[in-house]
Write a protein that holds these residues in place. Structure first.
Motif, short mmCIF file in Angstrom:
data_model
loop_
_atom_site.label_atom_id
_atom_site.label_comp_id
_atom_site.label_asym_id
_atom_site.label_seq_id
_atom_site.Cartn_x
_atom_site.Cartn_y
_atom_site.Cartn_z
N LEU A 267 0.82 -1.21 0.00
CA LEU A 267 0.00 0.00 0.00
C LEU A 267 0.85 1.27 0.00
CD1 LEU A 267 -2.65 -1.08 2.65
CD2 LEU A 267 -2.77 -1.30 0.15
N VAL A 268 0.22 2.38 -0.38
CA VAL A 268 0.88 3.67 -0.40
C VAL A 268 1.49 3.97 0.98
CG1 VAL A 268 0.45 6.16 -0.53
CG2 VAL A 268 -0.38 4.65 -2.35
N ARG A 269 0.77 3.66 2.05
CA ARG A 269 1.30 3.96 3.40
C ARG A 269 2.61 3.24 3.67
NH1 ARG A 269 -3.21 0.84 4.97
NH2 ARG A 269 -4.31 2.74 5.54
N ASP A 270 2.86 2.13 2.98
CA ASP A 270 4.10 1.38 3.16
C ASP A 270 5.27 2.00 2.41
OD1 ASP A 270 2.68 -0.62 4.64
OD2 ASP A 270 2.01 -1.47 2.73
N ALA A 271 4.98 2.78 1.39
CA ALA A 271 6.02 3.33 0.53
C ALA A 271 6.26 4.82 0.73
CB ALA A 271 5.65 3.08 -0.94
N MET A 272 5.26 5.52 1.23
CA MET A 272 5.34 6.98 1.29
C MET A 272 6.34 7.47 2.33
SD MET A 272 1.85 8.02 3.28
CE MET A 272 1.73 7.90 5.07
N SER A 273 6.83 8.66 2.08
CA SER A 273 7.64 9.37 3.07
C SER A 273 6.68 10.13 3.95
CB SER A 273 8.59 10.34 2.36
OG SER A 273 9.24 11.14 3.32
N THR A 274 6.84 10.00 5.26
CA THR A 274 5.95 10.71 6.17
C THR A 274 6.51 12.06 6.60
OG1 THR A 274 6.90 9.53 8.06
CG2 THR A 274 4.90 8.59 7.06
N GLU B 108 -0.14 -0.04 -7.12
CA GLU B 108 -0.60 -0.09 -8.51
C GLU B 108 -1.54 1.07 -8.80
OE1 GLU B 108 -0.47 -2.75 -6.49
OE2 GLU B 108 0.92 -4.08 -7.53
N GLU B 109 -2.45 1.37 -7.86
CA GLU B 109 -3.37 2.50 -8.05
C GLU B 109 -2.59 3.82 -8.12
OE1 GLU B 109 -7.53 1.48 -5.85
OE2 GLU B 109 -5.73 1.43 -4.56
N ALA B 110 -1.60 3.97 -7.26
CA ALA B 110 -0.78 5.19 -7.28
C ALA B 110 -0.02 5.31 -8.60
CB ALA B 110 0.18 5.19 -6.10
N ALA B 111 0.57 4.21 -9.05
CA ALA B 111 1.32 4.23 -10.31
C ALA B 111 0.41 4.54 -11.48
CB ALA B 111 2.03 2.88 -10.51
N GLU B 112 -0.80 4.00 -11.48
CA GLU B 112 -1.76 4.29 -12.55
C GLU B 112 -2.14 5.77 -12.55
OE1 GLU B 112 -5.07 1.60 -12.13
OE2 GLU B 112 -3.79 -0.15 -12.46
N ALA B 113 -2.37 6.34 -11.37
CA ALA B 113 -2.72 7.77 -11.28
C ALA B 113 -1.58 8.63 -11.80
CB ALA B 113 -3.06 8.14 -9.84
N MET B 114 -0.35 8.26 -11.45
CA MET B 114 0.81 9.02 -11.91
C MET B 114 0.96 8.91 -13.43
SD MET B 114 3.66 8.07 -9.09
CE MET B 114 3.57 8.59 -7.39
N THR B 115 0.76 7.74 -13.96
CA THR B 115 0.88 7.53 -15.40
C THR B 115 -0.20 8.31 -16.14
OG1 THR B 115 1.82 5.33 -15.05
CG2 THR B 115 0.87 5.79 -17.23
N ARG B 116 -1.44 8.23 -15.67
CA ARG B 116 -2.54 8.97 -16.31
C ARG B 116 -2.30 10.48 -16.26
NH1 ARG B 116 -5.83 5.55 -13.55
NH2 ARG B 116 -6.26 7.13 -11.98
N GLY B 117 -1.81 10.97 -15.12
CA GLY B 117 -1.63 12.42 -14.96
C GLY B 117 -0.30 12.94 -15.47
N MET C 145 4.07 11.80 1.24
CA MET C 145 4.31 12.02 -0.18
C MET C 145 4.85 10.71 -0.72
SD MET C 145 4.64 14.69 -2.58
CE MET C 145 5.07 16.16 -1.69
N VAL C 146 4.36 10.30 -1.88
CA VAL C 146 4.88 9.09 -2.52
C VAL C 146 5.33 9.47 -3.92
CG1 VAL C 146 2.63 8.25 -3.38
CG2 VAL C 146 4.48 6.63 -2.92
N SER C 147 6.49 8.96 -4.29
CA SER C 147 7.06 9.27 -5.60
C SER C 147 7.21 7.98 -6.40
CB SER C 147 8.42 9.94 -5.44
OG SER C 147 9.37 9.01 -4.95
N ILE D 236 7.89 3.95 -5.17
CA ILE D 236 7.18 2.76 -5.67
C ILE D 236 8.18 1.76 -6.24
CG2 ILE D 236 5.55 1.93 -7.42
CD1 ILE D 236 4.00 4.60 -6.95
N ILE D 237 9.11 2.24 -7.04
CA ILE D 237 10.11 1.34 -7.63
C ILE D 237 10.92 0.66 -6.54
CG2 ILE D 237 12.24 1.29 -8.99
CD1 ILE D 237 10.95 3.48 -10.76
#
Length: 129
Positions: free
Chosen positions: A2-9, A85-94, A110-112, A116-117
């Motif tokens: 999940l995003v919470r696992d990858a994000m910088s707090t 995957e949802e975060a990566a899709e949003a980044m790709t779309r935007g 913040m997640v970059s 994710i990589i």
């Protein structure tokens, strides 16, 4: 994952009246590619290294230009419970590389693309002989 696992707090926050030079110095010192811009009038926005680079490329003075003038306010926010995957899709779309993560209180991270990589690589690594 999940995003919470990858994000910088630890989020770099700047105000709309910070100059681009001030914002760039803070971003460089924190080694981040984006800052959350909190503006009482416009709400939450994001200022990225690309925004600063575009301003410099146009010949604008980083000591006169403000973060507020270069902030993206049409921000796509992620929730901590989104999948990567949802975060990566949003980044790709935007077409962007950073997502501000919001919960019911406000910005919590913040997640970059790099985050994710970093999470995906161990799971998707292929051994090379």
């Amino acid at each position: 994952m999940l995003v919470r696992d990858a994000m910088s707090t630890v989020i770099l926050t700047v105000g709309p009246t910070h100059t681009l030079r001030q914002a760039a110095r803070l971003m460089s010192a924190r080694r981040v590619g984006a800052a959350v811009v909190l503006d009482g009038d416009s709400g939450i926005g994001i200022l990225t290294e690309r925004d600063i680079l575009n301003s410099l490329g146009r010949g604008e003075d980083p000591d006169r230009e403000t973060a507020g003038s270069h902030t993206t306010h049409e921000v796509v926010f992620a929730a901590p419970g989104w999948t990567l995957e949802e975060a990566a899709e949003a980044m790709t779309r935007g077409g962007f590389r950073h997502l501000v993560v919001l919960d019911h209180v406000g910005p919590v991270g913040m997640v970059s693309v790099r985050d994710i990589i970093r999470c995906w690589l161990p799971a998707h690594s292929v051994a090379v002989d």
